[in-house]
Design an enzyme around this catalytic site. Structure first.
Site, PDB file in Angstrom:
ATOM      1  N   HIS A 199      70.893  74.483  53.343  1.00  0.00           N
ATOM      2  CA  HIS A 199      71.772  73.811  52.384  1.00  0.00           C
ATOM      3  C   HIS A 199      72.968  73.122  53.006  1.00  0.00           C
ATOM      4  CE1 HIS A 199      70.011  75.526  48.653  1.00  0.00           C
ATOM      5  NE2 HIS A 199      69.688  76.513  49.459  1.00  0.00           N
ATOM      6  N   LYS A 243      84.209  69.932  41.810  1.00  0.00           N
ATOM      7  CA  LYS A 243      83.358  70.585  42.794  1.00  0.00           C
ATOM      8  C   LYS A 243      84.281  71.417  43.670  1.00  0.00           C
ATOM      9  CE  LYS A 243      81.901  66.433  44.165  1.00  0.00           C
ATOM     10  NZ  LYS A 243      80.471  66.464  44.278  1.00  0.00           N
ATOM     11  N   ARG A 244      83.709  72.236  44.557  1.00  0.00           N
ATOM     12  CA  ARG A 244      84.554  72.988  45.478  1.00  0.00           C
ATOM     13  C   ARG A 244      85.496  72.033  46.223  1.00  0.00           C
ATOM     14  NH1 ARG A 244      84.143  78.742  46.275  1.00  0.00           N
ATOM     15  NH2 ARG A 244      84.864  78.216  48.352  1.00  0.00           N
ATOM     16  N   LYS A 279      84.437  66.645  51.034  1.00  0.00           N
ATOM     17  CA  LYS A 279      84.188  66.123  49.684  1.00  0.00           C
ATOM     18  C   LYS A 279      85.266  65.112  49.272  1.00  0.00           C
ATOM     19  CE  LYS A 279      81.849  70.441  48.277  1.00  0.00           C
ATOM     20  NZ  LYS A 279      80.493  70.155  47.770  1.00  0.00           N
ATOM     21  N   THR A 287      74.579  68.658  43.181  1.00  0.00           N
ATOM     22  CA  THR A 287      73.831  68.853  41.938  1.00  0.00           C
ATOM     23  C   THR A 287      74.729  68.468  40.765  1.00  0.00           C
ATOM     24  OG1 THR A 287      74.445  71.173  42.137  1.00  0.00           O
ATOM     25  CG2 THR A 287      72.179  70.606  42.669  1.00  0.00           C
ATOM     26  N   LYS A 314      74.148  66.416  37.070  1.00  0.00           N
ATOM     27  CA  LYS A 314      74.604  66.847  35.745  1.00  0.00           C
ATOM     28  C   LYS A 314      75.399  65.739  35.061  1.00  0.00           C
ATOM     29  CE  LYS A 314      74.713  71.382  37.760  1.00  0.00           C
ATOM     30  NZ  LYS A 314      75.535  72.322  38.522  1.00  0.00           N
TER      31      LYS A 314
HETATM   32  C1  4GP Z   1      75.529  73.406  48.689  1.00  0.00           C
HETATM   33  C2  4GP Z   1      75.617  72.003  49.265  1.00  0.00           C
HETATM   34  O1  4GP Z   1      76.925  71.774  49.743  1.00  0.00           O
HETATM   35  C3  4GP Z   1      75.273  71.009  48.171  1.00  0.00           C
HETATM   36  O2  4GP Z   1      75.241  69.720  48.693  1.00  0.00           O
HETATM   37  C4  4GP Z   1      73.910  71.349  47.583  1.00  0.00           C
HETATM   38  O3  4GP Z   1      73.640  70.550  46.461  1.00  0.00           O
HETATM   39  C5  4GP Z   1      73.865  72.806  47.145  1.00  0.00           C
HETATM   40  O4  4GP Z   1      74.204  73.650  48.222  1.00  0.00           O
HETATM   41  C6  4GP Z   1      72.500  73.223  46.655  1.00  0.00           C
HETATM   42  O5  4GP Z   1      71.527  72.890  47.580  1.00  0.00           O
HETATM   43  N1  4GP Z   1      75.880  74.401  49.657  1.00  0.00           N
HETATM   44  C7  4GP Z   1      76.541  75.514  49.308  1.00  0.00           C
HETATM   45  C8  4GP Z   1      76.815  76.497  50.391  1.00  0.00           C
HETATM   46  O6  4GP Z   1      76.867  75.756  48.154  1.00  0.00           O
HETATM   47  O7  4GP Z   1      77.389  77.553  50.080  1.00  0.00           O
HETATM   48  O8  4GP Z   1      76.426  76.205  51.538  1.00  0.00           O
END
Ligand code: 4GP
Length: 830
Positions: A374, A565-566, A571, A673, A677
């Site tokens: 991820h 988002k975080r 970002k 994601t 949405k």
């Molecule tokens: C996230 C990614 O940053 C995001 O781009 C992706 O859509 C999501 O995973 C699901 O695949 N990564 C995390 C993490 O949340 O904790 O690494």
């Protein structure tokens, strides 16, 4: 004993009606019964939480028949079970989603109204289980929804954290973290299974011995043992008749009390083991932390992986006599590297506990496991210092050495003499301090490796896992993420759901490709005004909430420009800040300037130890204060930081957005994601060619997407050519003015020190190329402003975004996992 398959008993129609009845009076009776018998409350004393609990139990009852049926399928050897191993499941509030998926939202509303209760209030009463940080955990939740909807037998395995992701408050513009006590008022959705428990060893040493057949075997002598107890939550599919299982492990002491210690007066030691054991599932680790409490985190990972694999072994042995066929019973997906210790643990279970030969065990392990990556961010790739690893998992380290030895021997055979290659591929990082590289462990132990968007998978192959890709290209595949239209449209946006369904029926809920059926209505006047009306109503609702939570009054007629988002530098929330300051300055220079009125909405949590991210939150708030209160701005710009962004709040925010900000530095966001949405709810996207933005743009059409910025290839070229942010700072007047104002204290009551770390970073390093992308971003935003003024065209674009979002349903993603990776099939229809 009554067999499970015999439930429900046809002879017992009254109970059948009670358990499954969707009729209003059956629900009413069930709610009242739970209020009395479960909550032990007379009507006159019932609190809102009592009503919520009673309703929740009544809804859970209605999931039980399907659930028990699904549990009985676990014994059916013909059916492969998908086992989704994830340290995070960000499920969001259960009640609303279950009402949607069971199709009883309206009967529940009616039943409650007759009892003088408002369903919406009870929905707000639920405290969401925040057992995840963000994207990765929410993806796991969307996937469970799709698995159940597609009737695929599945178990989500994870940790029942006592405290989930912290609650965020904003104090004086800064983030303040509050413990998330989500279990405080009870959790009606889970069922504790005190009989399903496993012991998990920690620490100690290993011993070799010769077994009765004369084979040398290994025994692990731990210095601690903890116990995992199963807590089960049903996950109902959308009107599919299948309810899957989320099984979360709580850690407990094997013996909660050491009587010997107590008897000699050592009261602290008497409860010490209990404290240690319970600490393991105590709290979710925030990601993006620069330094984490590593020992405990590795302990957590091993704890839930070991319980889950032991559980799968038990279930498999209910089906078959031998573990030879384990891979036919379970397809295990590793959600990032957090569960990757599964590679060594499954080997340990097979070799040490079930006396398998190494090769046979290895074949089963690889056939069972698959790994999803991820993130490409180097700082997020897990690696454990060897001494720490050895002190917690001594046996696993031996197993990893052996896996590595055999793997590197194979590599050397094919690539003779290439020691560099072997060193790069090794599971053990030997450059300086030695580490176990978990992504390498996961890759070596899996039969499939996937990224989460097309671009991400390509970059994975070119960078982080390049060497693996070169030696084993056949292992790699892409599965672009998806989101469930049930939670993210039907539940969150009932207005749009109704409007769409009136036009094209409700088939799109399970087959969102049918949304294409909206295209003929794109230019239809009546449809357009109805569409605008829904958006406007959603914006008014959000405006009310914003007022209540922040005191800021915003105008629903303005463009709602949203970045949630975080908080992370990649970002680029601070790029958005530069845009707002630029607009502010344009107004200051010319109070009559023609600026499209906008409401900027930010939301997201920063890791508690990530200073720069927290400073960005402070900057948003400080800048907002100045802009919001400046009479020259005359309400044309409003800045809001919406506190505590989580699933519940997301459900209000996405449907109310006009513009979705997806502005990460190209190559950094694996997929995203949130972007899906927003689009699904009719927001237009301004974004870089990053993650799934690329595919969203392909689907909705370039003319319905606001693209700007460097591509991933340009980013990497620019960096390797020696990027100097000062060049951009020198050339771009508006940019320089904005940065100088931040540095000069305009947004910090004259304090030039406060934002200095941010400014210095931007001017001297700018790792995420804000300065290089600034002008393209501003120009693109000017196009957005112009487009928003053409209401008709904007609405057409919005409709087309929704109509073309079919690909981004998590159902599509799960179908791909099922066919390309898991070889899992749906249950036949009853
Ligand atoms: C996230 C990614 O940053 C995001 O781009 C992706 O859509 C999501 O995973 C699901 O695949 N990564 C995390 C993490 O949340 O904790 O690494």
């Amino acid at each position: 004993q009554k067999s499970v398959a015999a439930v429900p008993s046809p002879a017992d129609e009254g109970r059948e009606e009670f358990r499954r009845g969707s009729a209003v009076d059956a629900l009413t009776r069930a709610i009242l019964d739970h209020l009395y018998f479960t909550q032990a409350r007379p009507l006159t004393l019932a609190t809102r939480n009592d009503w919520y609990m009673a309703l929740a139990y009544a809804v859970r009852d209605r999931m039980l028949d399907d659930w028990l049926k699904s549990l009985s399928h676990l014994r059916n050897r013909e059916l492969k079970i998908v086992s989704y191993l994830s340290a995070e499941f960000l499920m969001g509030p259960h009640l609303g989603n279950n009402l949607v998926n069971l199709g009883i939202m309206e009967p529940a509303r009616e039943a409650l109204a007759a009892l003088g209760q408002d369903l919406d209030e009870l929905l707000r009463q639920e405290e969401e289980p925040g057992l995840g940080n963000g994207g990765l955990g929410r993806l796991a939740a969307c996937y469970l929804d799709s698995l159940a909807t597609l009737r695929v037998p599945a178990i989500g395995y994870g940790i029942r954290y006592e405290f989930g992701i912290f609650d965020q408050e904003i104090r004086d513009g800064w983030q303040a973290e509050k413990t998330d006590k989500w279990l405080r008022l009870g959790n009606p959705w889970e069922i504790c299974r005190p009989e399903i428990t496993y012991e998990v060893k920690v620490g100690g040493h290993t011993e070799r011995f010769t077994d009765e057949k004369g084979c040398v075997r290994v025994r692990w002598v731990p210095n601690k043992v903890v116990k995992g107890v199963a807590y089960d939550t049903p996950v109902a599919g959308y009107r599919s008749g299948v309810t899957d299982l989320l099984r979360l492990w709580k850690s407990e002491a094997v013996e909660s009390f050491d009587f010997q210690a107590f008897n000699v007066g050592d009261y602290y030691r008497a409860v010490e083991a209990k404290i240690f054991s319970e600490t393991i599932s105590k709290v979710l680790y925030p990601n993006d932390e620069p330094e984490i409490g590593k020992a405990l985190r590795l302990g957590q990972q091993y704890f839930f992986v070991s319980c889950s694999l032991q559980d799968m072994v038990r279930i498999h042995l209910l089906r078959e006599n031998s573990l030879d066929t384990f891979a036919a019973s379970f397809a295990v997906q590793l959600n990032d590297t957090h569960p990757s210790i599964a590679v060594a643990e499954l080997m340990r279970l097979l070799v040490d506990e079930h006396q398998f030969e190494w090769d046979a065990a290895w074949q089963i392990t690889r056939a069972t496991l698959a790994y999803t990556n991820h993130t490409l961010l180097p700082e997020a790739l897990e690696k454990w210092p060897l001494p720490l690893f050895a002190s917690i998992l001594p046996r696993h380290l031996e197993i990893i050495y052996e896996i590595n030895r055999r793997f590197l021997d194979e590599v050397r055979l094919v690539h003779q003499g290439d020691d560099q290659l072997a060193a790069r591929l090794s599971i053990i990082d030997e450059n300086g301090e030695r580490y176990v590289r978990m992504a390498h462990l996961a890759s070596v132990g899996s039969h499939a490796i996937n990224g989460v968007a097309a671009l991400h998978t390509e970059l994975l192959k070119q960078t982080v896992l390049k060497d693996f890709y070169e030696i084993h290209p056949e292992l790699f595949r892409n599965v672009t993420n998806g989101v469930t239209p049930r939670r993210w449209m039907v539940l969150s946006n009932p207005g749009l759901t109704r409007l769409i369904t009136e036009r094209i029926g409700d088939g799109w809920v399970t087959n969102p490709d049918e949304l294409r059926g909206l295209e003929p209505f794109v230019a239809d006047q009546t449809f357009q005004s109805a569409w605008q009306k829904v958006k406007r109503e959603n914006k008014s609702v959000l405006a009310g909430v914003i007022k209540a939570r922040t005191g800021i009054v915003v105008d629903p007629a303005s463009l709602f420009d949203v970045l949630v988002k975080r908080i992370h530098e990649y970002k680029r929330q601070h790029l958005k800040v530069l845009h707002i300051i630029t607009l502010y300055n344009r107004i200051k220079h010319d109070p009559q300037a023609d600026v499209t009125p906008r409401t900027f909405i930010f939301g997201g949590k920063a890791a508690p130890g990530y200073f720069m991210a927290k400073l960005i939150i402070k900057l948003v708030n400080s800048m907002g204060e100045v802009v919001n209160s400046d009479p020259d701005v005359a309400d044309r710009l409003k800045v809001v930081f919406f506190p505590d962004f989580n699933v519940t709040n997301g459900q209000m925010v996405y449907p109310a957005a006009d513009l979705s900000e997806q502005i990460s530095t190209a190559g950094k966001e694996a997929s995203g994601t949130g972007n899906m949405k927003f689009s699904l709810n009719g927001a237009l996207t301004i974004g870089t060619l990053d993650g799934a933005n690329v595919e969203i743009r392909e689907e909705v059409g370039a003319e319905n997407f606001f693209l700007f910025g460097l591509t991933a290839a340009e980013v990497s070229d620019l960096k390797s050519g020696g990027y100097d942010p000062r060049k951009w700072y020198g050339e771009k007047t508006e940019l320089r003015e904005a940065i100088d104002q931040i540095a000069g204290g305009l947004f910090s009551h004259g304090d030039r020190g406060l934002f200095q770390p941010l400014v210095e970073h931007l001017l001297n390093r700018d790792d995420y190329l804000l300065l290089a992308d600034y002008q393209a971003y501003i120009d693109c935003q000017d196009r957005v402003s112009a487009a928003f003024r053409d209401r008709k065209r904007w609405t057409e674009m919005s409709i087309l975004n929704v109509a073309r979002m079919g690909k981004f349903s998590s159902d599509r993603a799960i179908r791909e996992y099922c066919s390309d990776i898991w070889q899992a099939s749906p249950l036949p229809q009853d």
